[in-house]
Design an enzyme around this catalytic site. Structure first.
Site, PDB file in Angstrom:
ATOM      1  N   SER A 141     147.984  14.169  68.642  1.00 11.14           N
ATOM      2  CA  SER A 141     148.079  13.951  67.194  1.00 11.14           C
ATOM      3  C   SER A 141     149.523  13.620  66.861  1.00 11.14           C
ATOM      4  O   SER A 141     150.431  13.928  67.645  1.00 11.14           O
ATOM      5  CB  SER A 141     147.678  15.240  66.473  1.00 11.14           C
ATOM      6  OG  SER A 141     148.014  15.174  65.097  1.00 11.14           O
ATOM      7  N   TYR A 154     147.549  24.636  65.235  1.00 13.04           N
ATOM      8  CA  TYR A 154     147.071  23.272  65.529  1.00 13.04           C
ATOM      9  C   TYR A 154     148.216  22.429  66.088  1.00 13.04           C
ATOM     10  O   TYR A 154     148.064  21.768  67.117  1.00 13.04           O
ATOM     11  CB  TYR A 154     146.498  22.649  64.252  1.00 13.04           C
ATOM     12  CG  TYR A 154     145.972  21.233  64.422  1.00 13.04           C
ATOM     13  CD1 TYR A 154     144.751  20.994  65.046  1.00 13.04           C
ATOM     14  CD2 TYR A 154     146.688  20.140  63.942  1.00 13.04           C
ATOM     15  CE1 TYR A 154     144.267  19.697  65.196  1.00 13.04           C
ATOM     16  CE2 TYR A 154     146.210  18.840  64.092  1.00 13.04           C
ATOM     17  CZ  TYR A 154     144.996  18.626  64.714  1.00 13.04           C
ATOM     18  OH  TYR A 154     144.521  17.337  64.861  1.00 13.04           O
TER      19      TYR A 154
HETATM   20  P1  NAD Z   1     135.679  15.038  63.852  1.00 10.76           P
HETATM   21  O1  NAD Z   1     135.516  16.417  63.334  1.00 10.76           O
HETATM   22  O2  NAD Z   1     135.107  13.885  63.092  1.00 10.76           O
HETATM   23  O3  NAD Z   1     135.121  14.946  65.349  1.00 10.76           O
HETATM   24  C1  NAD Z   1     135.402  15.943  66.292  1.00 10.76           C
HETATM   25  C2  NAD Z   1     134.199  16.102  67.194  1.00 10.76           C
HETATM   26  O4  NAD Z   1     134.521  17.114  68.155  1.00 10.76           O
HETATM   27  C3  NAD Z   1     132.944  16.580  66.444  1.00 10.76           C
HETATM   28  O5  NAD Z   1     131.835  15.771  66.775  1.00 10.76           O
HETATM   29  C4  NAD Z   1     132.754  17.996  66.932  1.00 10.76           C
HETATM   30  O6  NAD Z   1     131.397  18.413  66.983  1.00 10.76           O
HETATM   31  C5  NAD Z   1     133.365  17.916  68.314  1.00 10.76           C
HETATM   32  N1  NAD Z   1     133.722  19.241  68.815  1.00 10.76           N
HETATM   33  C6  NAD Z   1     134.353  20.237  68.138  1.00 10.76           C
HETATM   34  N2  NAD Z   1     134.420  21.335  68.899  1.00 10.76           N
HETATM   35  C7  NAD Z   1     133.830  21.015  70.078  1.00 10.76           C
HETATM   36  C8  NAD Z   1     133.597  21.742  71.258  1.00 10.76           C
HETATM   37  N3  NAD Z   1     133.962  23.036  71.388  1.00 10.76           N
HETATM   38  N4  NAD Z   1     132.963  21.128  72.280  1.00 10.76           N
HETATM   39  C9  NAD Z   1     132.573  19.834  72.171  1.00 10.76           C
HETATM   40  N5  NAD Z   1     132.771  19.090  71.056  1.00 10.76           N
HETATM   41  C10 NAD Z   1     133.390  19.697  70.028  1.00 10.76           C
HETATM   42  O7  NAD Z   1     137.242  14.863  64.061  1.00 10.76           O
HETATM   43  P2  NAD Z   1     138.184  13.614  64.383  1.00 10.76           P
HETATM   44  O8  NAD Z   1     139.076  13.478  63.226  1.00 10.76           O
HETATM   45  O9  NAD Z   1     137.439  12.447  64.901  1.00 10.76           O
HETATM   46  O10 NAD Z   1     139.044  14.276  65.553  1.00 10.76           O
HETATM   47  C11 NAD Z   1     138.984  13.858  66.891  1.00 10.76           C
HETATM   48  C12 NAD Z   1     140.287  14.264  67.561  1.00 10.76           C
HETATM   49  O11 NAD Z   1     141.362  13.606  66.884  1.00 10.76           O
HETATM   50  C13 NAD Z   1     140.602  15.750  67.491  1.00 10.76           C
HETATM   51  O12 NAD Z   1     141.181  16.166  68.712  1.00 10.76           O
HETATM   52  C14 NAD Z   1     141.607  15.841  66.371  1.00 10.76           C
HETATM   53  O13 NAD Z   1     142.444  16.961  66.494  1.00 10.76           O
HETATM   54  C15 NAD Z   1     142.345  14.549  66.558  1.00 10.76           C
HETATM   55  N6  NAD Z   1     143.080  14.077  65.375  1.00 10.76           N
HETATM   56  C16 NAD Z   1     142.456  13.746  64.223  1.00 10.76           C
HETATM   57  C17 NAD Z   1     143.204  13.308  63.132  1.00 10.76           C
HETATM   58  C18 NAD Z   1     142.589  12.926  61.812  1.00 10.76           C
HETATM   59  O14 NAD Z   1     143.323  12.662  60.846  1.00 10.76           O
HETATM   60  N7  NAD Z   1     141.277  12.840  61.690  1.00 10.76           N
HETATM   61  C19 NAD Z   1     144.595  13.197  63.245  1.00 10.76           C
HETATM   62  C20 NAD Z   1     145.195  13.526  64.451  1.00 10.76           C
HETATM   63  C21 NAD Z   1     144.428  13.969  65.525  1.00 10.76           C
END
Ligand code: NAD
Length: 253
Positions: A141, A154
């Site tokens: 991130s 986080y």
């Molecule tokens: P999201 O919540 O849309 O998707 C995350 C997915 O991970 C979900 O489908 C969830 O069911 C799955 N998940 C959660 N816990 C789990 C587990 N224990 N085992 C298996 N699957 C699991 O979120 P996103 O925004 O697409 O995030 C994806 C990645 O990107 C994450 O690592 C998040 O930290 C990172 N991220 C997101 C953002 C943002 O702004 N959205 C920014 C920086 C980093």
């Protein structure tokens, strides 16, 4: 077809950045293992990928569990015979001060965001060594590069994810395994929606997220997926140990 004949396993693939990546990788020729928590979303995504002419199957797993990581790699090998691309993307957020975070919340976050990636890479690397190479991408991130208020646990997990990618990149650089970290900025996904909804004024928070990006808007899951595709493709063949911001200029500030 940048991923023709490749096998890609993506965790957290049923939503957001993972979902966009699974669809894009499949469109680019990869056969995809969709890994996510048990539930209908993973199967629905597989149906959507197949409707678009791709190939995928759903492997339910909780990445915080060591045995589930072992099982997902085994399922991939059983179905497709190899594993070319591991995209460790599953993650959760914890928008709380450290003094407000419970033992259970801290353990859960670190088990998913950090130990999940450690387990997945630990079970994948022997497979990639045996087959002569592979590609690993870890979702960190922008908060693994610059800190953010109110989310210390986080941020700590994402800083660790960056270092996991760099350290693995060094260890396997001569063995044809590239390892990189993707550092999304503020991306319009269900995770961000939940983060905004936890604020006293969700609508104001959403507006603030958009306006505080140098580029003037939120990123999309597809923009992250495009960067992920490039990093795991042959186009990035000399790139390993990189933490790539996909953040509309946020970390340039
Ligand atoms: P999201 O919540 O849309 O998707 C995350 C997915 O991970 C979900 O489908 C969830 O069911 C799955 N998940 C959660 N816990 C789990 C587990 N224990 N085992 C298996 N699957 C699991 O979120 P996103 O925004 O697409 O995030 C994806 C990645 O990107 C994450 O690592 C998040 O930290 C990172 N991220 C997101 C953002 C943002 O702004 N959205 C920014 C920086 C980093």
């Amino acid at each position: 077809m940048q991923l023709q004949n490749k096998i890609a396993l993506i965790t957290g693939a049923a939503s957001g950045i993972g979902e966009a990546s699974a669809r894009l990788f499949a469109k680019q020729g990869a056969r995809v293992v969709v890994v996510d928590l048990p539930g209908p979303a993973g199967e629905k995504l597989v149906e959507a990928i197949e409707a678009e002419g791709g190939t995928a199957f759903f492997q339910p797993a909780d990445v915080s569990r060591r045995a589930d990581n072992e099982a997902m790699i085994a399922a991939c090998l059983e179905r497709y015979g190899r594993l070319d691309i591991l995209f460790c993307n599953a993650g959760i957020n914890l928008p709380k001060l450290i003094t407000e975070s419970s033992d259970e919340e801290i353990d859960r976050l670190l088990d998913i965001n950090l130990k999940g990636q450690i387990y997945a890479t630990r079970y994948t690397i022997p497979v990639m060594l045996e087959q002569g190479g592979g590609n690993i991408l870890i979702t960190a991130s922008k908060t693994g590069l610059v800190a953010q208020r109110d989310s210390p646990v986080y941020c700590a997990s994402k800083g660790a994810a960056v270092m996991l990618a760099k350290a693995l990149a060094l260890d396997y650089a001569t063995r044809n395994i590239r390892v990189n970290a993707l550092c999304p900025g503020v991306i319009e996904t269900p995770m961000l929606r939940a983060f905004a909804d936890a604020r006293p004024n969700p609508a104001a928070a959403w507006k603030e997220y958009s306006e505080s990006q140098p580029i003037g808007r939120l990123g999309t899951p597809l923009e992250c997926a495009e960067a992920a595709l490039w990093l795991v493709s042959e186009a990035a063949s000399f790139i390993t140990g990189v933490a790539l911001p996909v953040d509309g200029g946020f970390t340039a500030m």
